[in-house]
Enzyme design. Structure first.
Site, PDB file in Angstrom:
ATOM      1  N   CYS A 131      26.832  -3.666  66.181  1.00  0.00           N
ATOM      2  CA  CYS A 131      28.017  -4.289  66.798  1.00  0.00           C
ATOM      3  C   CYS A 131      27.844  -5.793  67.030  1.00  0.00           C
ATOM      4  CB  CYS A 131      28.358  -3.593  68.110  1.00  0.00           C
ATOM      5  SG  CYS A 131      28.706  -1.850  67.906  1.00  0.00           S
ATOM      6  N   HIS A 269      32.437  -8.344  72.538  1.00  0.00           N
ATOM      7  CA  HIS A 269      32.512  -7.155  71.679  1.00  0.00           C
ATOM      8  C   HIS A 269      33.306  -6.073  72.412  1.00  0.00           C
ATOM      9  CE1 HIS A 269      31.724  -3.679  69.399  1.00  0.00           C
ATOM     10  NE2 HIS A 269      30.814  -3.179  70.219  1.00  0.00           N
ATOM     11  N   ASN A 299      36.433   0.831  69.607  1.00  0.00           N
ATOM     12  CA  ASN A 299      35.250   0.045  69.259  1.00  0.00           C
ATOM     13  C   ASN A 299      35.120   0.004  67.734  1.00  0.00           C
ATOM     14  OD1 ASN A 299      32.688  -0.932  68.712  1.00  0.00           O
ATOM     15  ND2 ASN A 299      31.671   0.235  70.328  1.00  0.00           N
TER      16      ASN A 299
END
Ligand code: COA
Length: 346
Positions: A131, A269, A299
């Protein structure tokens, strides 16, 4: 429910990378697959509820790739949109970097497939920092853009829903698919950096897809047992995410010699709305200056920051000269933060 206590870290924090590259974003494009899955749909196959998902994560829906779509297809669509936005042809690019942890294949990398789709044979390679991939990618592709005589394309692209166990309510609710790309160009007066990038590989099992590589190969028995799916110790990941993103963003602000009040927009993020709120609170940043898309995207790992950047641009939240602080955290563990100055294009 997560108790917000400090986490033990075994490794010393690396020194911040004070490099500020004379690099600007000359084009930005995004691609989200057409199909969306809302929480209600998930409740039909999982023991969960819309209320649980919304209150624990902030997620309302996520996009999922079609059966014929892989990461390179999403990346290609985002790449085309970014090139159009920059007014560039693919033949003018010098290099192409794909940040992803869900490549089309273990081998080859996804970037050459995207380059071929664009009709170019430029240098093309992947960056995998999970990520944190887009922030790592900014350092790598930014350095390339600063030192070559042409634009460099950086794409964050993921198809996380392919590696998530659809029967695991702890992870299936979190992830979505998508891609977004930036065209990076060397430009006098532009500023990309400083950078704070770090990793801690002591405990990779905190968040991993175990039976996918050479350590623990995907044998038929392991595939039947579902050991190729992503697994996660959610509350451990949560605590590390808040700690690392806050520390990384703080290190970048200190290295840049600016205060949090000087930041026009924070793009963290998009892992969990509560993680983002926790980081903003610790940084002393008003929540309204943190751009949040997790409610609509879930996500999307390395795609989440450029997707949020595109969303901020499209909703009029970015003005010329705005200082944007980005921070990420992911499997590895990895983390990173940097600052970019937004340049509005005519
Ligand atoms: N629906 C309903 N209940 C659920 C559930 C779901 N989708 N998922 C888990 N639960 C249950 C658990 O089984 C547990 O039940 P129990 O108390 O009976 O054992 C309870 O909810 C609490 O679980 P817990 O894991 O402690 O919840 P949490 O507050 O930590 O929230 C996450 C879980 C995954 C939302 C949270 O840990 C998180 O967001 N972590 C970070 C994840 C992340 O960002 N990963 C990617 C990093 S890049």
């Amino acid at each position: 429910m997560i108790v917000d206590t400090p986490v033990a870290t075994t490794s010393a924090a690396p020194a911040v990378d004070r490099t500020v590259l004379p690099v600007a974003v000359a084009g930005l494009g995004a691609y989200l697959p057409a199909r969306t899955v809302d929480n209600e749909e998930l409740t039909r196959r999982l023991d969960t509820s819309d209320t649980w998902i919304r209150t624990r994560t902030g997620i309302g829906r996520r996009h999922t790739a079609g059966p014929d779509e892989a990461t390179s297809d999403l990346a290609l669509a985002a790449a085309r949109a970014a090139l159009l936005d920059a007014g560039l042809d693919a033949t003018e690019l010098r290099a192409l970097v794909v940040a992803t942890c869900t490549p089309d294949h273990l081998l080859p990398a996804t970037a050459p497939l995207v380059a071929a789709g664009l009709g170019t044979s430029i240098a093309a390679f992947d960056v995998n920092a999970a990520c944190s991939g887009f922030v790592y990618g900014l350092r790598v592709a930014g350095a390339l853009a600063a030192t070559t005589d042409g634009p460099v394309l950086l794409i964050g692209a993921e198809t996380l829903t392919r590696i998530v166990d659809p029967a695991d309510r702890g992870t299936a609710i979190l992830f979505g698919d998508g891609a977004a790309a930036v065209v990076l160009v060397a430009e006098e007066g532009a500023a990309l950096g400083p950078f704070d990038l770090g990793s801690d590989g002591d405990d990779p099992s905190m968040l991993w897809a175990a039976a996918t590589g050479t350590r623990y190969p995907p044998t038929p028995a392991r595939l039947v047992a579902g050991e190729h799916f992503l697994t996660m110790r959610g509350s451990d990941v949560y605590r590390h995410a808040v700690l690392r993103m806050t520390a990384s963003a703080t290190a970048v602000l200190e290295a840049a010699g600016i205060a949090i009040e000087d930041v026009d927009l924070f793009i963290g993020h998009q892992a969990n709305a509560r993680i983002l709120a926790g980081v903003a609170e610790r940084l002393g940043l008003p929540q309204e200056r943190s751009h949040v898309t997790i409610d609509r995207h879930g996500n999307t790992s390395a795609a989440s920051i450029p997707l949020a950047l595109a969303d901020a641009r499209d909703t009029g939240r970015l003005r010329d000269g705005d200082r944007v602080l980005v921070a990420a955290f992911g499997a590895g563990l990895t983390w990173g933060a940097t600052l970019l100055t937004w340049r509005a294009r005519p």
